[in-house]
Each structure stands twice: as C-alpha cells, then as structure tokens.
Design a protein around this motif. Structure first.
Motif, PDB file in Angstrom:
ATOM      1  N   THR A  51       0.831  -1.205   0.000  1.00 23.96           N
ATOM      2  CA  THR A  51       0.000   0.000   0.000  1.00 23.96           C
ATOM      3  C   THR A  51       0.866   1.255   0.000  1.00 23.96           C
ATOM      4  O   THR A  51       0.580   2.219  -0.712  1.00 23.96           O
ATOM      5  CB  THR A  51      -0.957   0.011   1.205  1.00 23.96           C
ATOM      6  N   GLN A  52       1.939   1.241   0.764  1.00 26.56           N
ATOM      7  CA  GLN A  52       2.835   2.395   0.812  1.00 26.56           C
ATOM      8  C   GLN A  52       3.524   2.590  -0.543  1.00 26.56           C
ATOM      9  O   GLN A  52       3.680   3.718  -1.018  1.00 26.56           O
ATOM     10  CB  GLN A  52       3.870   2.215   1.922  1.00 26.56           C
ATOM     11  N   LEU A  54       2.349   1.552  -3.511  1.00 28.96           N
ATOM     12  CA  LEU A  54       1.339   1.999  -4.472  1.00 28.96           C
ATOM     13  C   LEU A  54       1.157   3.505  -4.390  1.00 28.96           C
ATOM     14  O   LEU A  54       1.142   4.198  -5.411  1.00 28.96           O
ATOM     15  CB  LEU A  54       0.006   1.274  -4.230  1.00 28.96           C
ATOM     16  N   GLU A  55       1.032   4.015  -3.188  1.00 28.20           N
ATOM     17  CA  GLU A  55       0.835   5.459  -3.023  1.00 28.20           C
ATOM     18  C   GLU A  55       2.042   6.236  -3.570  1.00 28.20           C
ATOM     19  O   GLU A  55       1.879   7.241  -4.271  1.00 28.20           O
ATOM     20  CB  GLU A  55       0.605   5.788  -1.557  1.00 28.20           C
ATOM     21  N   LEU A  58       2.105   6.115  -7.463  1.00 22.96           N
ATOM     22  CA  LEU A  58       1.055   6.930  -8.085  1.00 22.96           C
ATOM     23  C   LEU A  58       1.305   8.425  -7.965  1.00 22.96           C
ATOM     24  O   LEU A  58       0.678   9.210  -8.675  1.00 22.96           O
ATOM     25  CB  LEU A  58      -0.313   6.564  -7.519  1.00 22.96           C
ATOM     26  N   THR A  59       2.223   8.850  -7.098  1.00 23.00           N
ATOM     27  CA  THR A  59       2.564  10.271  -7.055  1.00 23.00           C
ATOM     28  C   THR A  59       3.401  10.666  -8.261  1.00 23.00           C
ATOM     29  O   THR A  59       3.477  11.849  -8.603  1.00 23.00           O
ATOM     30  CB  THR A  59       3.327  10.650  -5.765  1.00 23.00           C
ATOM     31  N   LYS A  89      -8.087  -1.105   0.406  1.00 24.91           N
ATOM     32  CA  LYS A  89      -7.103  -0.049   0.645  1.00 24.91           C
ATOM     33  C   LYS A  89      -6.472   0.406  -0.669  1.00 24.91           C
ATOM     34  O   LYS A  89      -6.266   1.601  -0.880  1.00 24.91           O
ATOM     35  CB  LYS A  89      -6.042  -0.542   1.636  1.00 24.91           C
ATOM     36  N   GLU A  92      -8.854   2.771  -2.232  1.00 17.97           N
ATOM     37  CA  GLU A  92      -8.822   4.079  -1.559  1.00 17.97           C
ATOM     38  C   GLU A  92      -7.615   4.892  -2.009  1.00 17.97           C
ATOM     39  O   GLU A  92      -7.724   6.105  -2.238  1.00 17.97           O
ATOM     40  CB  GLU A  92      -8.771   3.891  -0.038  1.00 17.97           C
ATOM     41  N   ILE A  93      -6.472   4.247  -2.141  1.00 14.18           N
ATOM     42  CA  ILE A  93      -5.249   4.944  -2.561  1.00 14.18           C
ATOM     43  C   ILE A  93      -5.395   5.454  -3.990  1.00 14.18           C
ATOM     44  O   ILE A  93      -5.038   6.603  -4.292  1.00 14.18           O
ATOM     45  CB  ILE A  93      -4.019   4.033  -2.404  1.00 14.18           C
ATOM     46  N   THR A  96      -7.636   8.510  -4.057  1.00 13.81           N
ATOM     47  CA  THR A  96      -7.107   9.743  -3.471  1.00 13.81           C
ATOM     48  C   THR A  96      -5.778  10.201  -4.069  1.00 13.81           C
ATOM     49  O   THR A  96      -5.430  11.375  -3.929  1.00 13.81           O
ATOM     50  CB  THR A  96      -6.916   9.588  -1.945  1.00 13.81           C
ATOM     51  N   THR A  97      -5.050   9.317  -4.748  1.00 12.26           N
ATOM     52  CA  THR A  97      -3.703   9.659  -5.202  1.00 12.26           C
ATOM     53  C   THR A  97      -3.554   9.664  -6.715  1.00 12.26           C
ATOM     54  O   THR A  97      -2.806  10.486  -7.253  1.00 12.26           O
ATOM     55  CB  THR A  97      -2.672   8.677  -4.595  1.00 12.26           C
TER      56      THR A  97
END
Length: 143
Positions: A51-52, A54-55, A58-59, A89, A92-93, A96-97
């Motif tokens: 999850t970390q 992925l976020e 995606l930035t 999750k 959600e990422i 939002t990202t």
C-alpha cells in the motif's frame, strides 16, 4: 537526494518508472509473489508494504486513461467475489492519489500470473497481507 520524490522509491525503481512507456505495466507484488520466477525484471523493496509503495508510485506515474481498467488485482481463490481488506485499501489509494479515477478490476489467479509475465517489471514488497498484488498500466503525461 531529490525533492518531492517519495524516499522509499529506490534508484532502480525510479529508473524503471522513467523507462516505462504508455501502456507498459508494473506489478507490485506481496512477499509471497513469485517475482523472480515470473519473468520480467524483478526489483525488491523488502520491508515496504504494498500500500505504501502503491501510493508512492502513483505520485509519479499516471494511470492509463485509454483502457477500461488500468489497475488489476488477483481474485481470491475459491471466492472470486471476495474483496480483501488490502484491495479495499488499494482502491482508496487510487481514489485519493491517482491522477484519474479508476475502478480496480480483478483477474483469476493464473490469469493474473500470465499478465504479470508480460509486465515491464515486478516490484516485490515485504507486504504480508494475502492478495497484496496489483498490476498498474502506465498512462501518458499530457503536454
């Protein structure tokens, strides 16, 4: 050091993300994923949750707006309609990202592996939650 780049992204992964073109795919795999034997270049980020990662990815990386589903996860074996907490999750990422809204699609386990074999690269994380695997299709950055 560089500014505005998540520090968990290794030099090798930054190079890989930059080298990828429109339509190329990146697999983020959990600790159980067969990253080394599946085929494409395998990178390791042991100790980092999927999850970390992925976020962070995606930035920097746009998702493909020209396909129905630029993100795919593996279906739960024996219960294809189940949605594991980690997949919730992931969604959600993305919501939002990511630069575009995208619903995650799911693939049967062996179809997921077949698709992963054709990916540009696989990043194996230290993710211990089951089904913590996702395939992302890279989009374009508009002028």
């Amino acid at each position: 050091m560089l500014r505005n780049i998540p520090p968990i992204l290794s030099p090798e992964l930054l190079y890989t993300l930059r080298a990828m073109g429109h339509g190329d795919e990146l697999v983020i795999g959990d600790a159980n994923f067969p990253a080394e034997s599946i085929g494409p270049t395998a990178l390791r980020l042991d100790g980092i949750p999927a999850t970390q990662l992925l976020e962070a990815v995606l930035t920097l990386m746009p998702l493909d707006a020209f396909v129905d589903s630029p993100a795919h996860v593996m279906q739960v074996v024996g219960d294809p309609d189940a949605v594991p907490e980690i997949v919730q999750k992931f969604q959600e990422i993305i919501d939002t990202t990511a630069d575009i809204p995208a619903r995650i699609a799911s693939l049967e386990r062996f179809d997921f592996y077949d698709r992963a074999r054709t990916a540009f690269a696989v990043v194996q994380t230290g993710e211990t939650r089951l089904y913590g695997n996702i395939i992302l299709t890279k989009g374009v950055i508009a002028p």
